[in-house]
Design a protein around this motif. Structure first.
Motif, short mmCIF file in Angstrom:
data_model
loop_
_atom_site.label_atom_id
_atom_site.label_comp_id
_atom_site.label_asym_id
_atom_site.label_seq_id
_atom_site.Cartn_x
_atom_site.Cartn_y
_atom_site.Cartn_z
N SER A 9 47.66 37.48 35.94
CA SER A 9 48.11 36.10 36.00
C SER A 9 48.97 35.88 37.22
CB SER A 9 48.89 35.74 34.73
OG SER A 9 50.05 36.54 34.64
N GLY A 10 49.11 34.63 37.60
CA GLY A 10 49.99 34.25 38.70
C GLY A 10 49.67 34.98 39.98
N SER A 11 50.71 35.49 40.61
CA SER A 11 50.54 36.14 41.91
C SER A 11 49.96 37.55 41.81
CB SER A 11 51.89 36.18 42.64
OG SER A 11 52.79 37.00 41.92
N GLU A 12 49.73 38.03 40.60
CA GLU A 12 49.18 39.39 40.42
C GLU A 12 47.78 39.35 39.82
OE1 GLU A 12 50.86 42.24 41.46
OE2 GLU A 12 52.19 40.76 42.33
N ARG A 13 47.04 38.29 40.04
CA ARG A 13 45.71 38.16 39.43
C ARG A 13 44.63 38.76 40.33
NH1 ARG A 13 47.07 33.33 41.64
NH2 ARG A 13 45.49 32.21 42.83
#
Length: 118
Positions: A9-13
């Protein structure tokens, strides 16, 4: 776009998108041992979809850091693609990733292209 899958999710997707004749894997953020399993799953899924496509593109423009674990995953994916006659290339890697390829002597193992237009 034919489909999209998002791991994380978010910046680690990690996004996986199918386009005409191409599957794009797009990791975001940092790639290290904690994320390697998800990255491997995304790449193996993309390679499975490659039977319907000509190539797999790993779009690295949003990857801010990659350690040797992430590189190892990419090397495995490269070998799997070659074994099946599929084309896997890296797109738009940042300087840190290029340096990792240079330090490990693996720069010449990958085809590097500009970012895909989609």
């Amino acid at each position: 776009m034919a489909g999209q899958e998002v791991n994380g999710s978010g910046s680690e997707r990690i996004e996986v998108e199918a386009h005409d004749g191409c599957v794009v894997v797009r990791p975001y953020g940092e790639m290290d041992v904690a994320r390697a399993k998800d990255f491997r799953e995304a790449l193996l899924g993309a390679l499975s979809d490659a039977s319907r496509a000509d190539q797999v593109v790993v779009d690295l423009q949003h990857l801010t850091f990659c350690d040797s674990t992430g590189l190892y995953v990419l090397m495995d994916a490269r070998a799997a693609a070659a074994e099946h006659g599929w084309r896997l290339y890296l797109a738009a890697p940042r300087d840190q990733f290029i340096r990792l390829l240079e330090i490990t002597g693996s720069l010449d193992l990958f085809t590097i292209e500009p970012a895909p237009p989609f």
